[in-house]
Enzyme design. Structure first.
Site: not given
Length: 576
Positions: A453, A496
């Site tokens: 992430d 993301e």
């Protein structure tokens, strides 16, 4: 009495021009395919009970009727006839050498017996043989058609020859005169031409049969059946069948018309299958189906010896089948079907050959060698062009299949791929995770899962804009891709967040891969409106445990990821 005598004299005077015309035809030692029809006369023998003595003497001698200019046009309801040929030998006929040949190229002659001109002893010698119901061994000159070798005449001699004939008078019957040398040369040329044409047809059958079996394409099977009908009908039409097998019965005629019907039916079947007319032109397709039934009717008529009807239907088909074939080909070509080019070329050649042959069949043109062989030569050329059309069709089908396969792969990849990063999407991740966990559980091989992430990505987007954020995601995806083996798989899990499946890899090796990704990505900088900036990435690692399922593995990797976030970000945490 004087009145009756006057009538007889008047009738004789009317007959003199006809007799003079009949006897004016000259045969010479140099003639080649001389049509003797103008000198041929016929006398019906409906009860098959007239002898040579009766027909050569009054009153029947005067009852002979003249033939047509190109052939005898006989009544359709009588099978037995006496024929009389009266010609004159050329004045320059040499005193030595061979005689001459009298022959007919008509396949419908069932029996033919020739009575030669009287010899020195005043007797007529008989030559039997030549008809398809008579033994082939009786033929004095072996060949496809009945032919008789006549003795050398005296120069200027008037010749009167009688023939007894049994036939099915469906077409005009022509007789020809040849010198022996010309007849021998013609027979040799026939052997070459027919051997070549029949060889082409047989080669096309064998070659395309193997192709059809290997490709499992119905069009090839229909093509083979069509060309087989063409070969079989040609063997009977041109007389080679009797050279291969001595039928001596009506079976010859029945089989000939059966194969003519077969040929007609398969011609229409090939048009339908090759051009795929059902969706393109349903009405024309229905018409061709009806024409296939039309061909079957011809076959049935032949098997039941209804030759007149079979001939009439076949002749009619010879006129309209090329029109239908060309019309169907033009429609397919206009619809963009490229193999129809070869198809149209093939049928145009056969249409011309068929038209010439039918004109000869109905007696509108004379039958020289080229006309006699036109249909067979046209058939051989058509078979080769149709074989090319089939090959072009297969090539086109393969191209279309490759395009469809490529599109299917592209659509499949698009359904599995994230449009921004080029990595697999979450849907594919869910499927692949289940498959990899199942495989690892069955084989006992290790399996590791990395969850990644981007740190503070929302703030990065807010400060620098979404285009800059997209660059960050693309750069991370490229970094992940460059760090993996071929067996590994990377996914954009959402937003993301990314995931990496590492099969057959230990925890230490997987951690090394994760650290390499983190360090490489941290070294990259991105140009924004506020200058060059860099980003970090946090990673969570989990390895599949004994008896663990996919959901549990994903939860542990996700928990490790959030542990890395809590520990300060831009680091890797391993699940316990």
């Amino acid at each position: 009495m004087p009145r009756r005598l006057a009538i007889v004299v008047f009738a004789a005077l009317l007959a003199l021009p006809r007799l003079a015309e009949a006897a004016s035809l000259v045969v010479s030692p140099r003639m080649t395919d001389l049509n003797l029809s103008a000198a041929m006369e016929y006398l019906p023998d409906p009860h098959n009970n007239l002898s040579l003595a009766q027909v050569s003497a009054p009153p029947l001698r005067q009852a002979f009727r003249p033939g047509g200019p190109t052939g005898l046009v006989l009544p359709k309801d009588i099978d037995y006839y006496w024929l009389r040929l009266r010609v004159r030998a050329a004045d320059d006929w040499p005193d030595h050498g061979p005689g001459w040949v009298l022959f007919s190229d008509n396949i419908y002659l069932q029996e033919l017996t020739l009575h030669q001109p009287p010899g020195p002893d005043g007797r007529r010698h008989v030559q039997a043989g030549g008809g398809m119901y008579q033994p082939f061994a009786w033929r004095q000159l072996a060949g496809r058609y009945p032919a008789f070798l006549l003795p050398r005449p005296q120069p200027g001699q008037e010749l009167e020859i009688f023939l007894r004939m049994r036939t099915v008078p469906v077409i005009p019957i022509a007789f020809f005169g040849d010198s022996l040398a010309a007849h021998t040369a013609g027979a040799l040329a026939d052997d070459y031409v027919f051997g070549l044409c029949f060889g082409v047809l047989l080669t096309m059958i064998i070659y395309n049969l193997f192709l059809g079996i290997s490709l499992r394409d119905r069009a090839y099977l229909v093509y083979v059946l069509y060309i087989f009908g063409m070969l079989a009908a040609g063997l009977f039409m041109y007389g080679q069948a009797q050279m291969l097998w001595d039928f001596q019965s009506e079976l010859y005629g029945r089989l000939f018309w059966f194969f003519m019907g077969w040929l007609t039916c398969m011609a229409y079947a090939f048009m339908r299958v090759f051009l795929g007319l059902r969706p393109l032109a349903p009405r024309l397709d229905a018409l061709l189906r009806a024409c296939m039934a039309y061909g079957l009717v011809i076959s049935l008529l032949g098997l039941f010896a209804q030759y007149h009807l079979a001939w009439a239907l076949t002749t009619a088909s010879g006129f309209f089948s090329p029109v239908l074939a060309v019309l169907a080909g033009v429609m397919a070509l206009r619809a963009g079907y490229r193999p129809a080019r070869y198809y149209l070329a093939a049928w145009s050649i056969l249409a011309l050959a068929t038209f010439i042959f039918v004109l000869r069949e109905v007696g509108l043109i004379d039958g020289g060698d080229l006309v006699r062989r036109s249909l067979l030569v046209g058939s051989a050329l058509e078979s080769m062009l149709l074989s090319l059309a089939l090959a072009d069709r297969i090539r086109l089908l393969r191209q279309e299949k490759d395009i469809l396969r490529h599109r299917a792969l592209l659509l499949g990849r698009l359904s599995q791929t994230d449009g921004l990063t080029g990595l697999f999407n979450k849907r594919h991740f869910d499927q692949e995770l289940l498959a990899q966990v199942r495989r690892a559980s069955e084989s006992g091989a290790p399996l590791c899962l990395l969850m990644l992430d981007v740190d503070d990505f929302k703030a990065f987007n807010d400060n620098h804009g979404h285009p800059a954020g997209d660059q960050v995601l693309q750069a991370l995806a490229e970094t992940i891709r460059a760090s993996l083996r071929q067996a590994d798989a990377a996914f954009r899990y959402g937003g993301e967040e990314f995931a990496v499946l590492l099969p057959d890899m230990s925890a230490e090796q997987a951690a090394a891969v994760g650290q390499r990704i983190r360090q490489t990505f941290a070294c990259q900088s991105f140009l924004t409106a506020h200058g060059a900036v860099s980003c970090g990435v946090s990673l969570g690692l989990a390895c599949l445990g004994q008896g663990e399922d996919a959901a549990s593995l994903l939860r542990r990797a996700d928990a490790a990821l959030y542990q890395a976030k809590r520990q300060g970000k831009n680091r890797l945490a391993t699940a316990g």
